[in-house]
Design a protein around this motif. Structure first.
Motif, PDB file in Angstrom:
ATOM      1  N   GLY A  18       0.829  -1.204   0.000  1.00 34.42           N
ATOM      2  CA  GLY A  18       0.000   0.000   0.000  1.00 34.42           C
ATOM      3  C   GLY A  18       0.862   1.252   0.000  1.00 34.42           C
ATOM      4  O   GLY A  18       0.624   2.192  -0.765  1.00 34.42           O
ATOM      5  N   VAL A  19       1.920   1.238   0.832  1.00 30.80           N
ATOM      6  CA  VAL A  19       2.791   2.413   0.906  1.00 30.80           C
ATOM      7  C   VAL A  19       3.485   2.649  -0.434  1.00 30.80           C
ATOM      8  O   VAL A  19       3.543   3.777  -0.938  1.00 30.80           O
ATOM      9  CB  VAL A  19       3.831   2.231   2.044  1.00 30.80           C
ATOM     10  CG1 VAL A  19       4.868   3.336   1.985  1.00 30.80           C
ATOM     11  CG2 VAL A  19       3.135   2.214   3.396  1.00 30.80           C
ATOM     12  N   VAL A  20       3.989   1.561  -1.033  1.00 28.17           N
ATOM     13  CA  VAL A  20       4.719   1.737  -2.295  1.00 28.17           C
ATOM     14  C   VAL A  20       3.759   2.154  -3.414  1.00 28.17           C
ATOM     15  O   VAL A  20       4.111   2.974  -4.263  1.00 28.17           O
ATOM     16  CB  VAL A  20       5.499   0.454  -2.664  1.00 28.17           C
ATOM     17  CG1 VAL A  20       6.355   0.704  -3.897  1.00 28.17           C
ATOM     18  CG2 VAL A  20       6.381   0.024  -1.509  1.00 28.17           C
ATOM     19  N   TYR A  21       2.520   1.608  -3.406  1.00 23.79           N
ATOM     20  CA  TYR A  21       1.537   2.084  -4.385  1.00 23.79           C
ATOM     21  C   TYR A  21       1.338   3.588  -4.221  1.00 23.79           C
ATOM     22  O   TYR A  21       1.218   4.328  -5.192  1.00 23.79           O
ATOM     23  CB  TYR A  21       0.182   1.380  -4.181  1.00 23.79           C
ATOM     24  CG  TYR A  21       0.079   0.009  -4.820  1.00 23.79           C
ATOM     25  CD1 TYR A  21       0.330  -0.171  -6.178  1.00 23.79           C
ATOM     26  CD2 TYR A  21      -0.309  -1.091  -4.067  1.00 23.79           C
ATOM     27  CE1 TYR A  21       0.217  -1.421  -6.756  1.00 23.79           C
ATOM     28  CE2 TYR A  21      -0.429  -2.351  -4.646  1.00 23.79           C
ATOM     29  CZ  TYR A  21      -0.155  -2.514  -5.982  1.00 23.79           C
ATOM     30  OH  TYR A  21      -0.266  -3.745  -6.553  1.00 23.79           O
ATOM     31  N   PHE A  22       1.305   4.022  -2.950  1.00 23.46           N
ATOM     32  CA  PHE A  22       1.106   5.448  -2.692  1.00 23.46           C
ATOM     33  C   PHE A  22       2.274   6.256  -3.263  1.00 23.46           C
ATOM     34  O   PHE A  22       2.072   7.296  -3.898  1.00 23.46           O
ATOM     35  CB  PHE A  22       0.960   5.679  -1.186  1.00 23.46           C
ATOM     36  CG  PHE A  22       0.683   7.105  -0.834  1.00 23.46           C
ATOM     37  CD1 PHE A  22      -0.468   7.725  -1.293  1.00 23.46           C
ATOM     38  CD2 PHE A  22       1.581   7.837  -0.068  1.00 23.46           C
ATOM     39  CE1 PHE A  22      -0.724   9.046  -0.979  1.00 23.46           C
ATOM     40  CE2 PHE A  22       1.329   9.158   0.241  1.00 23.46           C
ATOM     41  CZ  PHE A  22       0.180   9.770  -0.218  1.00 23.46           C
ATOM     42  N   LEU A  23       3.505   5.735  -3.073  1.00 21.19           N
ATOM     43  CA  LEU A  23       4.672   6.432  -3.632  1.00 21.19           C
ATOM     44  C   LEU A  23       4.557   6.487  -5.153  1.00 21.19           C
ATOM     45  O   LEU A  23       4.869   7.501  -5.782  1.00 21.19           O
ATOM     46  CB  LEU A  23       5.957   5.716  -3.215  1.00 21.19           C
ATOM     47  CG  LEU A  23       6.276   5.766  -1.715  1.00 21.19           C
ATOM     48  CD1 LEU A  23       7.550   4.993  -1.421  1.00 21.19           C
ATOM     49  CD2 LEU A  23       6.430   7.223  -1.274  1.00 21.19           C
ATOM     50  N   ALA A  24       4.089   5.374  -5.747  1.00 18.63           N
ATOM     51  CA  ALA A  24       3.930   5.355  -7.208  1.00 18.63           C
ATOM     52  C   ALA A  24       2.919   6.419  -7.627  1.00 18.63           C
ATOM     53  O   ALA A  24       3.117   7.130  -8.624  1.00 18.63           O
ATOM     54  CB  ALA A  24       3.463   3.971  -7.670  1.00 18.63           C
ATOM     55  N   LEU A  25       1.870   6.550  -6.827  1.00 20.33           N
ATOM     56  CA  LEU A  25       0.850   7.557  -7.141  1.00 20.33           C
ATOM     57  C   LEU A  25       1.468   8.957  -7.097  1.00 20.33           C
ATOM     58  O   LEU A  25       1.234   9.787  -7.981  1.00 20.33           O
ATOM     59  CB  LEU A  25      -0.302   7.440  -6.136  1.00 20.33           C
ATOM     60  CG  LEU A  25      -1.550   8.259  -6.453  1.00 20.33           C
ATOM     61  CD1 LEU A  25      -2.175   7.783  -7.749  1.00 20.33           C
ATOM     62  CD2 LEU A  25      -2.558   8.156  -5.323  1.00 20.33           C
ATOM     63  N   LEU A  81       9.979   6.252 -12.962  1.00 21.44           N
ATOM     64  CA  LEU A  81      10.014   6.013 -11.517  1.00 21.44           C
ATOM     65  C   LEU A  81       8.668   5.442 -11.045  1.00 21.44           C
ATOM     66  O   LEU A  81       8.619   4.461 -10.288  1.00 21.44           O
ATOM     67  CB  LEU A  81      10.315   7.320 -10.780  1.00 21.44           C
ATOM     68  CG  LEU A  81      10.355   7.216  -9.249  1.00 21.44           C
ATOM     69  CD1 LEU A  81      11.538   6.367  -8.807  1.00 21.44           C
ATOM     70  CD2 LEU A  81      10.420   8.594  -8.603  1.00 21.44           C
ATOM     71  N   ALA A  82       7.591   6.055 -11.530  1.00 23.67           N
ATOM     72  CA  ALA A  82       6.260   5.596 -11.120  1.00 23.67           C
ATOM     73  C   ALA A  82       6.053   4.146 -11.529  1.00 23.67           C
ATOM     74  O   ALA A  82       5.564   3.319 -10.749  1.00 23.67           O
ATOM     75  CB  ALA A  82       5.192   6.486 -11.742  1.00 23.67           C
ATOM     76  N   LEU A  83       6.466   3.834 -12.747  1.00 26.23           N
ATOM     77  CA  LEU A  83       6.291   2.474 -13.245  1.00 26.23           C
ATOM     78  C   LEU A  83       7.113   1.495 -12.406  1.00 26.23           C
ATOM     79  O   LEU A  83       6.653   0.403 -12.055  1.00 26.23           O
ATOM     80  CB  LEU A  83       6.708   2.424 -14.717  1.00 26.23           C
ATOM     81  CG  LEU A  83       6.142   1.267 -15.508  1.00 26.23           C
ATOM     82  CD1 LEU A  83       4.627   1.329 -15.526  1.00 26.23           C
ATOM     83  CD2 LEU A  83       6.687   1.304 -16.931  1.00 26.23           C
ATOM     84  N   PRO A 143      -1.953   6.712 -13.221  1.00 29.41           N
ATOM     85  CA  PRO A 143      -2.474   7.302 -11.983  1.00 29.41           C
ATOM     86  C   PRO A 143      -3.852   6.762 -11.615  1.00 29.41           C
ATOM     87  O   PRO A 143      -4.140   6.541 -10.430  1.00 29.41           O
ATOM     88  CB  PRO A 143      -2.552   8.795 -12.294  1.00 29.41           C
ATOM     89  CG  PRO A 143      -1.895   9.005 -13.588  1.00 29.41           C
ATOM     90  CD  PRO A 143      -1.584   7.700 -14.218  1.00 29.41           C
ATOM     91  N   ILE A 144      -4.703   6.534 -12.614  1.00 26.97           N
ATOM     92  CA  ILE A 144      -6.054   6.048 -12.325  1.00 26.97           C
ATOM     93  C   ILE A 144      -5.987   4.632 -11.773  1.00 26.97           C
ATOM     94  O   ILE A 144      -6.630   4.300 -10.772  1.00 26.97           O
ATOM     95  CB  ILE A 144      -6.922   6.107 -13.601  1.00 26.97           C
ATOM     96  CG1 ILE A 144      -6.945   7.522 -14.132  1.00 26.97           C
ATOM     97  CG2 ILE A 144      -8.330   5.622 -13.313  1.00 26.97           C
ATOM     98  CD1 ILE A 144      -7.647   7.672 -15.448  1.00 26.97           C
ATOM     99  N   VAL A 145      -5.175   3.789 -12.422  1.00 21.43           N
ATOM    100  CA  VAL A 145      -5.053   2.401 -11.960  1.00 21.43           C
ATOM    101  C   VAL A 145      -4.529   2.368 -10.531  1.00 21.43           C
ATOM    102  O   VAL A 145      -5.094   1.699  -9.659  1.00 21.43           O
ATOM    103  CB  VAL A 145      -4.124   1.602 -12.907  1.00 21.43           C
ATOM    104  CG1 VAL A 145      -3.831   0.240 -12.318  1.00 21.43           C
ATOM    105  CG2 VAL A 145      -4.738   1.472 -14.275  1.00 21.43           C
ATOM    106  N   VAL A 146      -3.460   3.120 -10.283  1.00 20.00           N
ATOM    107  CA  VAL A 146      -2.863   3.085  -8.944  1.00 20.00           C
ATOM    108  C   VAL A 146      -3.838   3.639  -7.914  1.00 20.00           C
ATOM    109  O   VAL A 146      -3.999   3.083  -6.830  1.00 20.00           O
ATOM    110  CB  VAL A 146      -1.542   3.870  -8.920  1.00 20.00           C
ATOM    111  CG1 VAL A 146      -0.973   3.869  -7.521  1.00 20.00           C
ATOM    112  CG2 VAL A 146      -0.552   3.252  -9.877  1.00 20.00           C
ATOM    113  N   GLY A 147      -4.531   4.725  -8.276  1.00 18.35           N
ATOM    114  CA  GLY A 147      -5.498   5.298  -7.343  1.00 18.35           C
ATOM    115  C   GLY A 147      -6.577   4.289  -6.997  1.00 18.35           C
ATOM    116  O   GLY A 147      -6.927   4.101  -5.824  1.00 18.35           O
TER     117      GLY A 147
END
Lengths: 340, 531
Positions: A18-25, A81-83, A143-147
């Motif tokens: 969850g934290v890393v998804y947030f960083l990706a976001l 980086l996001a990817l 961004p939509i997928v990660v959100g």
């Protein structure tokens, strides 16, 4: 490792994911804002070429000397980086799933309650995105997928969490693997298809406005429609397989009836019908484009309502995986009437 | 539907009629055209989805009659309205049937003409190249230094591998088409839907679903009178019952003794002894482990283990000391810990009928003065029953799992309770006050609920869905398109025009055209490429 340690590892891995998804976001948002800066710089460059030394641009951008090139580099850097973060988060997410299965005695697939279905479903959404984003040029959807994944992951941890345990007898079947894998795979793909359809509708509304920022990277309407169709036509046969073939076969084995109008079955059928309507609408005059995209969104809504919502609205579903009531042990016989 | 569609259905207006007036035949044809149009099919599909919704929110009689009954009791004003609308049996209601029958008619009306068109078109040649290739959505043109014949020959070689070519295209063009099987897939899918409906209809018309609760060791044979509940299809005839008999010899339960689900059942296994046939034709006895997900098939009949519970053996003696009730009594589990509810009805007791109603604690414990159940396993079973006496109203039809107390009297008991409560462990006997008699808890047995059903047509339905899936995949993944190449001689070589038309709605035709152009280029060793 003991079961308890596996369970701890699973919980920690899901939290870390969850934290890393947030960083990706955040990285996606940084990419987004860099895109806006590129636009502004372009605007400024254009206006400054008319008005000499552009005072406006100096006021807005602190890094005035920087021209387009480093800024576009920054966009690309944040995108990569996001990817990368998304990939890491997905891998950690996978560790969470596997250790969840390992924490049960005997070890099993992590699909026995809503919490586990939801963390599996979100994993598949992110995984499908990672696999197809390059091939279908979907990186702008990041961004939509990660959100979405992040939100549902939080929902599952906060509201749906359930302690680990062995499979209830009714789920103890090889069909669990076949049925759930296909259902979750189709759910993941339909979800991404719903996102592209939503973006299609948003882009349509913007028709004529300048394509700046993130919108500059969203493909044309025709292309969006095409991509949505391809995703849906990939998911629809899998959904058919899950809902109308493996589901009934398993239902016949476990519940004695291959189709019993159980609320979950009904909603899976409704979802199937809505997506069938979507596929028809795409080839029907007057329904192409906008209406088809709306149907795709209706399909996504019914899909997720069925996935999570129906368990809270219906009391009669045999698909109620709430840990408290295994369907099998409390089957109340139909009131038997014996006179006299 | 808001969109309007004008169709040239009516010929030149007859002077004797007003404009827009249709005679019966025309009106019929108009209605048929409307019904079989794609737009109507689409609306009917959406209606079907919408119509299925209420059945998932309102308890259905055919799905869970108990819940439906409770709902009806709780909603007095809505129930008559809902009953009129058929909302307790949505999937058998006339309006639901109306939608799917219209959909089937629309489907047939759409598929039959398309099959005929396809049959004619199957051997047809790809159409001639349109005069203006540039008017097609995907097109391109380039100048080649090669002679027209060379380019054309290469185009035929490249396209000929996976396309059908028009034989008499002539005059400098190549017409190619592929994806003929796409339409086959489409037709197969829609026909297979009809097959599924057929299988489903067979099952619901000729099949049945019945259930029985049996205390372990009770023999059972397959005749109508032996069922506790029996739901036949409307065309079911009892002669279709397969003769067989069975007994559950033994029932094993594995209990979870640790972890968060401790005290719940993990697995259970009913050891079944069964024999096919009846009377003189009875076959040899066979054994089978009946478990969840592991049903037994005998002839056309399937047996499923779908529930289990405890049956305390309770004996009631009346005031005269006569045994008026003595048998294992089925208690219904209230949750996964098998805390169960049950009733005893001994109407024939003298001087007055005796009724018991109460609970079974499989593993009883007293925590701070409150009775609690710790485990589903029968480690310390206790029954705790309230005693009623007098008229149990047995003359009216009633459930064996409910005690009708409307005319019964209470028995003075503990302070704070409206009637006497007796708590018993196995082997204990309690004398009832006022010379009513006594109640004994002799022991505990288990019961199984066995579902027995026939589902004719299930293989037809399965074959139908599999065919539908194959057809669906064909219609979604087979790319159907037409490609044209026209080569016009110029002073220095040739002008090559390439155009494509996608007929499947999901292809990137620009991409296809540009790939074709790449393959039309001369390779270094001047051989036509075949990739």
């Amino acid at each position: 490792m003991t079961d308890l340690q596996w369970a701890d590892l699973s919980n920690q891995a899901i939290a870390a994911a969850g934290v890393v998804y947030f960083l990706a976001l955040i990285a996606y948002f940084a990419e987004w804002s860099s895109l806006r800066q590129v636009d502004r710089a372009r605007e400024a460059a254009r206006s400054s070429s008319y008005a000499g030394a552009g005072s406006v641009a100096v006021a807005t951008g602190p890094e005035r000397p920087a021209v387009d090139e480093p800024r576009t580099d920054r966009v690309a850097m944040f995108g990569r980086l996001a990817l990368l973060l998304l990939g890491i988060a997905n891998a950690v997410h996978f560790v969470g799933l596997v250790s969840r299965g390992m924490s049960a005695d005997p070890n099993r697939v992590p699909w026995s309650n809503m919490y586990e279905f939801t963390i599996s479903g979100t994993f598949v959404v992110a995984l499908i995105f990672l696999l197809v984003q390059r091939r279908w040029g979907l990186s702008w959807l990041g961004p939509i997928v990660v959100g979405f994944v992040l939100t549902l992951l939080m929902v599952s941890v906060i509201w749906l969490y359930d302690s680990t345990g062995p499979l209830p007898e009714a789920l103890n079947s090889p069909w669990l693997v076949i049925h759930v894998v296909s259902a979750v795979l189709a759910t993941g793909a339909f979800t991404i298809g719903g996102m592209t359809s939503a973006v299609y509708l948003l882009k349509r509304r913007r028709a004529g406005k300048p394509e700046t920022g993130i919108w500059a990277r969203v493909p044309s309407l025709d292309r969006l429609d095409l991509v949505s169709y391809r995703i849906h036509s990939f998911a629809f046969p899998i959904w058919t397989f899950a809902v109308l073939i493996t589901g009934p076969i398993w239902a016949h084995q476990a519940w004695s009836s291959y189709w019993s109008w159980d609320p979950k079955e009904v909603w899976a059928f409704i979802t199937w019908v809505v997506y069938a309507a979507y596929l028809h609408a795409r080839t029907t005059a007057g329904w192409k484009g906008r209406n088809a995209a709306i149907l795709a969104l209706v399909g996504t809504a019914t899909l997720w309502f069925n996935f999570i919502g129906i368990n809270y609205f219906s009391t009669t579903s045999q698909h109620s995986y709430a840990g408290a009531v295994p369907a099998i042990s409390t089957v109340a016989p139909a009131a038997t009437t014996i006179g006299g | 539907m808001t969109a309007t569609e004008t169709r040239p259905t009516t010929p030149a207006p007859d002077p004797g009629r007003r404009a827009g007036e249709l005679n019966a035949l025309e009106a019929l044809r108009f209605a048929w055209r409307q019904l079989t149009s794609m737009r109507t099919a689409l609306v009917l599909l959406l209606l079907l989805a919408l119509a299925a919704v209420p059945g998932s929110l309102i308890p259905q009689e055919r799905v869970d009659s108990l819940k439906a009954g409770q709902w009806k009791e709780a909603h007095e004003t809505l129930t008559p309205i809902y009953e009129k609308l058929g909302l307790f049996n949505v999937y058998g209601s006339p309006w639901f049937a109306a939608i799917y029958i219209l959909l089937v008619v629309s489907l047939v009306g759409c598929i039959v003409p398309r099959t005929l068109v396809y049959a004619r078109g199957m051997r047809a040649q790809p159409p001639r190249a349109p005069r203006h290739l540039t008017r097609l959505p995907a097109h391109t043109a380039y100048v080649s230094s090669e002679a027209p014949d060379v380019v054309l020959a290469r185009a035929r070689a490249v396209l000929g591998r996976r396309h059908r070519l028009r034989a008499d295209a002539g005059d400098g063009t190549v017409s190619a088409e592929r994806g003929y099987l796409r339409e086959v897939g489409n037709l197969l899918f829609h026909l297979a839907v009809l097959v599924v409906l057929l299988g489903f209809a067979l099952g619901s018309l000729f099949g049945y679903k019945g259930g029985v609760i049996l205390v372990t060791g009770t023999p059972w044979s397959n005749t109508l009178t032996q069922y506790d509940d029996f739901v036949p299809g409307s065309l079911f005839s009892p002669t279709r019952l397969n003769p067989f008999s069975f007994t559950v010899d033994d029932f094993d339960i594995q209990w979870l003794q640790s972890g968060p689900r401790a005290g719940q059942a993990r697995g259970f296994n009913a050891k079944l002894e069964y024999a096919e046939g009846a009377g003189a034709d009875q076959g040899p006895e066979k054994d089978y482990d009946l478990r969840v997900n592991h049903p037994l098939s005998i002839g056309d009949t399937d047996l499923f283990l779908i529930g289990h519970g405890y049956a305390p053996v309770i004996t009631v003696r009346d005031g005269a000391g006569n045994k008026v009730y003595s048998k294992p009594t089925v208690f219904l589990p209230q949750g996964p810990d098998f805390f169960s509810f049950g009733v005893v009805k001994a109407q024939d007791a003298q001087p007055a009928g005796i009724g018991l109603e109460g609970f079974l604690y499989p593993t009883y414990a007293n925590v701070d003065g409150n009775p609690v159940n710790l485990n589903g396993d029968d480690l310390n079973p206790v029954i705790s029953m309230k005693v009623y006496t007098g008229d149990l109203n047995m003359d009216t039809a009633q459930s064996v799992y409910v005690l009708d107390k409307s005319k019964a009297d209470t028995v003075p008991g503990q302070p704070g309770l409206d009637t006497l409560r007796i708590d018993l462990s196995p082997g204990q006997t309690v004398e009832l006050p006022n010379g009513l008699g006594s109640v004994s808890f002799d022991g505990i047995e288990s019961w199984q609920r066995i579902q027995i059903s026939q589902t004719p047509g299930k293989w037809i339905a399965l074959a139908g869905v599999i065919l539908a899936l194959l057809g669906l995949m064909g219609s979604l993944f087979i790319r159907s398109r037409r490609l044209w190449v026209r080569v016009t001689p110029t002073d220095h070589g040739s002008l090559v025009e390439v155009a494509g038309l996608d007929r499947s709605g999901g292809a990137d035709t620009d991409d296809v055209v540009s790939k074709l152009v790449a393959r039309l280029q001369p390779s270094p060793d001047d051989r036509p490429e075949d990739t």
